[in-house]
Design an enzyme around this catalytic site. Structure first.
Site, PDB file in Angstrom:
ATOM      1  N   GLU A 164       0.499  -0.910   0.047  1.00 45.84           N
ATOM      2  CA  GLU A 164       0.003  -0.364  -0.095  1.00 45.84           C
ATOM      3  C   GLU A 164       1.041   1.555   0.262  1.00 45.84           C
ATOM      4  OE1 GLU A 164      -3.617   0.204  -0.175  1.00 45.84           O
ATOM      5  OE2 GLU A 164      -2.800  -2.052  -0.032  1.00 45.84           O
ATOM      6  N   SER A 205     -48.781 -34.138  36.838  1.00 46.29           N
ATOM      7  CA  SER A 205     -47.674 -33.983  38.701  1.00 46.29           C
ATOM      8  C   SER A 205     -46.682 -33.394  39.217  1.00 46.29           C
ATOM      9  CB  SER A 205     -48.076 -35.736  39.051  1.00 46.29           C
ATOM     10  OG  SER A 205     -48.916 -36.841  38.418  1.00 46.29           O
TER      11      SER A 205
END
Length: 846
Positions: A90, A490
């Protein structure tokens, strides 16, 4: 010469005019744009958008949310070789220039004049930082001039290392990855520090075209760009010729890696995401919040495995559902669609197949099919009598007949067909299937149609330790643990019995288990409730009725206590009042609740009678580690209830003086670190709680919860639950340290089958989970409070046992409730004693 002077003077003044004009233009642009330039000092405190991350209590990543994946690094944390690769690609003069590259800009201007188009922008890394943090990506001269001036200003404010640090953490590198660390994780599943030279060069080459030239979208273009970066590094003498050659020959190893989850807990992650969105709005996804949950990673993984294993077992027990989901074959000689379809219906592979092309297509299909925990997708390549070859993980594997012996044809929920004699009875080539890897090798599997949920909570403060809302979050995001209202059957009876104990009943109270008929104008038919067995057991002790789960006893005690009284008693345990039926159906667990609500209620049983509220978020931190939120749950504190008895002989005046002195002393002392800030309220008397726990321990020891004995612990209690027509199967159980509820059923309520109960469908999942969850947790007895005594009673009547009575047992009572009347003994001629038929009072009969 004299004649030439005017010409020279003309050109001299022309050049001066051009430079002066250019200078004036630049000055004018500067004076125009300078006031609009931002303060570059703000870059030192810039807040990068980072995702929301969710962690377990022990710091393992559960999930992350956000459009931008980012993991910021400092300059010193960045590999030197990557810095070299990036600068070679770059801006190789980065450490020499003052923010702009005059040669690069001149080259860009020449290209613009020569071609009439803007090709390269001549941007340095500093200029890219200016653009990324302050400017848009529009290609205009104004933006370019602003970029240049910002770059000059940034260079004056920040060091080169600080500028580079900003760049490597902000730059977009494709696949939602912002910054080099996120890119390393996305493409290679590793930290940037773990990558080799070829991989570093690959990432360094991405800024030019992150979407179009990344190694996933375009591998060849990515290789070309990588090799360009390597060549630049070699030219700049940053790597040797050997390093260049070796790296340039490396194949592409990148593939997409999602967020690296260390703990599978998607239902919990979604609960946290919703909570954070409510707290912080959309900034929850970008502000870098780190959320630490209460989840124990070991217990969560055990919960995932146990629930999936239980659902897979239930599914296997009910047979194999054949399907027509096929993967395509590529034939060497292309035939008609009819010919291909005819071939696919056969088990042999005698036709010529283009296997490389076929396997490539299968690989793509399998990559796009998510693994679902214990099972993963595969394709059947060929079938033989004694097994089948399946394709998975880019290779062929053998599935023996034993791995599909369970695959009897599904007929209905109560009926399955014959066991397969050959693999051809089950599979054909091209079938898309699921495979489970068991201890005995691969096993054919299928996605269960039945669903389930598991919730595990620490009872002392409500911290959620593990939660699973279904078989697979990937296939269905409905969280049954907190969203599915189902009848607990239950499993709800302990709360009915607790209300009875709190209203005068004892574990030895005799209730007549006999037919009962209720007529109600609101009902279409007369209600004749029954026990599940269809039998009636006559006079039964309360303790025995619970561990045998006798429905009629529950109805009779609720009728005597009163449904509204019971609801008033039960609601504070953590049940929404709106969900509790204030009628006798409450006794049978007909009030629909979520697994979370049922588990919350059981926490009050497990912790000694205190109401706690379940919570999942322990603390929230910002991206700098500052704590934004710390949970302050209500905590059980047994010692907080203990008070010193007052001296009855102290006069009122003296007592007032003492209290004033004590208050003054307390004001001078530091608060007791052992005392929690928020004390959980008591909702159940300590003695009632102990009696209830002792009865629930018998459910495990003697009743429907016997499978829990496999854990070989004495500190377990709980209750099974099965609703009408076996539509829901439950088990809620606990130790003093952990409460866990398991539910299994269909999303659209229908029977699980005539053999499916809480004891054989939900309880095995609970046992499997708790074997891991309680591993290393010492047994801890439930504390017996003062005012509880144990006496011998007659089993048949619940009255005091006579001296020397053979069929006697010990029972717990509150001191004031100990039976006063002894059982009557009949001594037959044989000499052994037994109780006579008792004369029961109306209260005992009911």
């Amino acid at each position: 010469m004299t004649r030439a002077n005017p010409i020279l003077r003309f050109f001299f003044w022309l050049i001066v005019s051009i430079f002066a004009g250019t200078g004036l233009l630049i000055l004018a642009i500067y004076l125009f744009l300078a006031p609009t330039l931002p303060d570059t000092q703000e870059l030192k405190n810039v807040e990068l958008q980072t995702p929301l991350r969710v962690y377990s209590a022990d710091g393992l990543l559960i999930s992350e949310f956000g459009e931008k994946r980012r993991s910021p690094l400092t300059y010193d944390e960045t590999p030197k070789q990557f810095i070299n690769a990036l600068l070679a690609s770059e801006d190789d003069a980065f450490f020499e220039h003052f923010g702009i590259d005059l040669k690069g800009l001149a080259r860009a201007v020449v290209e613009l004049i020569r071609t009439g188009r803007k090709k390269s922008g001549g941007s340095t890394i500093t200029m890219q930082v200016a653009k990324n943090y302050y400017l848009s990506s529009e290609k205009t001269f104004t933006r370019k001039f602003t970029e240049i001036m910002l770059a000059l200003k940034i260079e004056q404010s920040l060091s080169k290392e600080e500028i580079l640090e900003l760049y490597i953490n902000k730059i977009y590198l494709g696949k939602r990855a912002y910054g080099i660390e996120a890119a390393a994780q996305v493409y290679y599943g590793k930290s940037i520090k773990e990558l080799n030279l070829a991989q570093l060069a690959m990432i360094a080459g991405l800024p030019q075209a992150p979407s179009a030239a990344n190694p996933i979208n375009n591998p060849q273009r990515a290789i070309d760009r990588r090799n360009y970066v390597l060549a630049r590094m070699r030219t700049l003498d940053k790597i040797t010729a050997e390093e260049f050659e070796e790296a340039a020959r490396e194949p592409v190893t990148a593939r997409y890696h999602g967020a690296t989850s260390e703990v599978t807990a998607p239902y919990i992650a979604e609960m946290v995401r919703r909570d954070m969105l409510d707290r912080y709005g959309d900034s929850a996804y970008t502000a870098g919040y780190n959320v630490y949950t209460t989840v124990d990673s070991k217990r969560q993984q055990a919960a995932n495995r146990s629930l999936q294993s239980g659902l897979l077992k239930y599914d296997r027990d009910h047979g194999y559902r054949r399907h027509d989901n096929k993967a395509p074959f590529t034939l060497l000689t292309v035939g008609t669609d009819e010919l291909l379809q005819e071939w696919l219906t056969k088990a042999d592979t005698s036709r010529d197949i283009d296997w490389p092309a076929t396997l490539d297509e299968w690989s793509s299909l399998l990559r796009n099919s998510n693994e679902l925990g214990l099972i993963s997708p595969a394709v059947i390549a060929s079938v033989e009598d004694n097994g089948a070859w399946y394709y998975q993980s880019d290779r062929l594997n053998w599935l023996p007949l034993a791995g599909m012996a369970w695959a009897k044809p599904y007929i209905d929920v109560n009926t399955i067909g014959k066991e397969p004699e050959s693999a051809r009875d089950v599979l054909t080539a091209g079938d898309r299937v699921w495979i489970e890897q068991s201890n005995d090798g691969p096993v054919l599997a299928q996605i269960p149609e039945a669903e389930g949920a598991l919730v595990s909570i620490r009872p002392d403060d409500g911290a959620i330790q593990a939660l699973v809302g279904g078989f697979s979050f990937g296939s269905n995001k409905f969280n049954r643990a907190i969203q599915a209202d189902r009848q607990p059957g239950s499993a709800f009876k302990p709360f009915i019995y607790s209300s009875a104990l709190a209203n005068g009943f004892t574990p030895a109270s005799i209730i007549n288990d006999a037919p009962v008929v209720f007529e109600d104008k609101s009902l279409e038919n007369t209600w004749r409730p029954e026990n599940h067995s269809g039998k009636f057991y006559g006079p039964t002790r309360l303790r025995e009725a619970l561990y045998k789960s006798q429905n009629l006893v529950s109805i009779r005690i609720l009728k005597q206590v009163g449904p509204r009284t019971a609801v008033n008693y039960i609601e504070p345990f953590g049940f929404p009042r709106s969900k509790l039926n204030a009628d006798l159906s409450l006794a049978l667990g007909a009030s629909a609740v979520t697994p979370m609500e049922l588990a919350t209620g059981y926490c009050a049983l497990a912790n000694g009678g205190f109401a706690v509220k379940p919570y999942i978020i322990s603390r929230i931190e910002d991206d700098n580690g500052n704590i934004l939120y710390n949970a302050e749950p209500d905590v059980v504190c047994h010692d907080c209830e203990k008070e010193s008895p007052a001296d009855a002989e102290v006069a009122a005046e003296e007592l007032l003086t003492i209290e004033q002195e004590l208050a003054a002393l307390e004001a001078q002392q530091e608060p007791d670190a052992e005392t929690p800030a928020n004390i959980a309220p008591r909702v159940m008397d300590a003695r009632t709680n102990f009696l209830m726990i002792s009865m629930l321990r018998d459910v495990v020891r003697l009743g429907t919860g016997k499978r829990a004995l496999a854990l070989n612990r004495s500190d377990l209690a709980g209750k099974t639950g099965t609703t009408n027509d076996q539509k829901d199967a439950w088990f809620s159980g606990f130790s003093p340290d952990l409460v866990t509820t398991v539910w299994i059923g269909f999303d659209q309520p229908s029977t699980l089958g005539r053999w499916a109960y809480g004891s054989n469908t939900a309880l095995p999942v609970w046992v499997d989970y708790m074997s891991t969850a309680l591993d290393g947790v010492a047994e801890r007895p439930f504390e017996q409070p003062e005012g509880i005594v144990s006496v011998r009673i007659d089993k048949e009547t619940g009255l005091l046992a006579a001296p020397g009575q053979a069929n006697a047992m010990f029972e717990y009572f509150r001191e004031e409730d100990v039976p006063k009347e002894p059982a009557k003994i009949i001594t037959p001629a044989g000499g052994s004693n037994s109780t006579a038929e008792p004369e029961l009072t109306p209260e005992q009969l009911f």
